[in-house]
Design an enzyme around this catalytic site. Structure first.
Site, PDB file in Angstrom:
ATOM      1  N   GLU A 198       0.846  -1.194   0.000  1.00 13.32           N
ATOM      2  CA  GLU A 198       0.000   0.000   0.000  1.00 13.32           C
ATOM      3  C   GLU A 198       0.887   1.251   0.000  1.00 13.32           C
ATOM      4  O   GLU A 198       1.914   1.301   0.687  1.00 13.32           O
ATOM      5  CB  GLU A 198      -0.877  -0.051   1.261  1.00 13.32           C
ATOM      6  CG  GLU A 198      -1.809   1.126   1.460  1.00 13.32           C
ATOM      7  CD  GLU A 198      -2.542   1.048   2.787  1.00 13.32           C
ATOM      8  OE1 GLU A 198      -3.607   1.664   2.894  1.00 13.32           O
ATOM      9  OE2 GLU A 198      -2.057   0.365   3.727  1.00 13.32           O
TER      10      GLU A 198
ATOM     11  N   LYS B 217      -8.653   3.810  -2.331  1.00 17.18           N
ATOM     12  CA  LYS B 217      -9.161   3.253  -1.071  1.00 17.18           C
ATOM     13  C   LYS B 217     -10.472   3.937  -0.683  1.00 17.18           C
ATOM     14  O   LYS B 217     -10.558   5.160  -0.601  1.00 17.18           O
ATOM     15  CB  LYS B 217      -8.108   3.424   0.023  1.00 17.18           C
ATOM     16  CG  LYS B 217      -8.400   2.684   1.311  1.00 17.18           C
ATOM     17  CD  LYS B 217      -7.204   2.805   2.259  1.00 17.18           C
ATOM     18  CE  LYS B 217      -7.380   1.983   3.516  1.00 17.18           C
ATOM     19  NZ  LYS B 217      -6.198   2.073   4.404  1.00 17.18           N
TER      20      LYS B 217
ATOM     21  N   CYS C 207      -5.304  -2.621   2.480  1.00 15.97           N
ATOM     22  CA  CYS C 207      -5.245  -2.684   3.945  1.00 15.97           C
ATOM     23  C   CYS C 207      -6.620  -2.940   4.559  1.00 15.97           C
ATOM     24  O   CYS C 207      -7.195  -4.008   4.390  1.00 15.97           O
ATOM     25  CB  CYS C 207      -4.612  -1.399   4.472  1.00 15.97           C
ATOM     26  SG  CYS C 207      -3.886  -1.547   6.122  1.00 15.97           S
TER      27      CYS C 207
END
Length: 328
Positions: free
Chosen positions: A54, A139, A173
């Site tokens: 990430e 995200k 994540c």
């Protein structure tokens, strides 16, 4: 050239590479150079899929966890200035490396918003083996202190891409904790999942990041009968020196062990090979998508093992824009 497409009966066998490494912190050019070298290294070991952490380029905003928002604001500006434009020259360099090596690449970047100086996205790029940029996933929900840095993405990038290594989906994540986001990918036929993480030594004392990563990977694999390639960053001594300076408290936080885990998990939820914890390196594993067939007979949650007359998931996949125009 277009990316080779795997059909329903084409279940590839290939080598996957999960990269566990630290960026050259806040230096996008040097970090991209490091990523390109790692792509070539992994391809030299036979990897057809290379997954990076990430926001690998150019790093994670740890100051959100170690200091207050006022002290963190100058760090935000440093990150913004070091962030990546998509498309842009750094993306071009990564695409060129994928094309030269014939590898599918997933890599996290801090993406600079085009329309506002206050917009940064936590973005995962999916690059095909022909060097084409296939996906730009932002995200959906920055986690906890991350909200001080990143703008949320939207549902337009929750897509599974048909690649040379099979149907590939990505999440960043904490998104791997979201069952609806994961189901959205599985329902599109995902068989290979790339899960990108950052080392989180700044987590609460009772939170074991390496254990949490393994738990999430196992859950997605077992529930969806898929393979997951997990890539997590590390915190280098140079990063600790820069972020902590003379602050012993912050230095102790950033030096915390068991904060990173990378590896490959199979459709039974078990690791395909021994995961790597904390240290830099590349985990290689052989993936045979044929192993996904028989487990689906027992639990196919996007097929016969569901009740779509009872449960329905609505996903808004329209891109969100700050301005829309209607012509007279």
């Amino acid at each position: 050239m277009t990316e080779p497409v795997a059909t329903a009966l084409d279940l590839p066998r290939f080598t996957a590479a999960a990269v566990q490494a630290a960026p050259v912190y806040l230096d996008p050019a040097a970090t991209v150079d490091k990523a390109v070298a790692l792509i070539h290294e992994a391809a030299g070991h036979g990897a057809a899929l290379v997954v990076f952490p990430e926001v690998f380029v150019p790093g994670y905003p740890y100051w959100n966890w170690t200091t207050d928002p006022l002290q963190g604001s100058p760090w935000y500006e440093r990150l913004y200035r070091a962030a990546v434009d998509v498309p842009g020259p750094y993306v071009d360099a990564l695409c060129a490396a994928a094309r030269r090596t014939g590898t599918v690449v997933v890599i996290g970047v801090n993406e600079r918003g085009r329309h506002s100086l206050g917009v940064l996205y936590n973005t995962l790029l999916t690059i095909g083996s022909d060097g084409e940029l296939l996906g730009v996933h932002r995200k959906l929900v920055p986690t906890w202190a991350e909200k001080l840095t990143w703008t949320p993405g939207d549902g337009s990038s929750l897509r599974v891409h048909r690649t040379a290594v099979g149907p590939l989906g990505v999440l960043a994540c904490g998104e791997n904790t979201n069952p609806l986001a994961r189901f959205t990918l599985l329902a599109q036929g995902e068989l290979v999942h790339a899960a990108a993480y950052i080392a989180l030594p700044t987590a609460p004392e009772d939170y074991d990041m390496a254990e949490a990563i393994a738990l999430r990977a196992a859950a997605h694999c077992f529930e969806g009968k898929v393979f997951t390639v997990v890539s997590c960053s590390t915190v280098s001594p140079a990063m600790v020196d820069l972020l902590a300076a003379d602050d012993a408290r912050v230095r102790k936080q950033l030096d915390r062990p068991h904060s990173a885990l990378s590896g490959v998990f199979g459709p039974d939820g078990r690791p395909v090979t021994e995961p790597l914890v904390d240290e830099e390196g590349i985990v290689y594993a052989e993936i045979d998508l044929g192993r996904c067939v028989q487990p689906k007979q027992m639990h196919d949650i996007v097929g016969h093992y569901n009740r779509f007359d009872v449960f329905r998931l609505h996903v808004d996949n329209r891109p969100l824009r700050p301005l829309s125009k209607e012509e007279a």
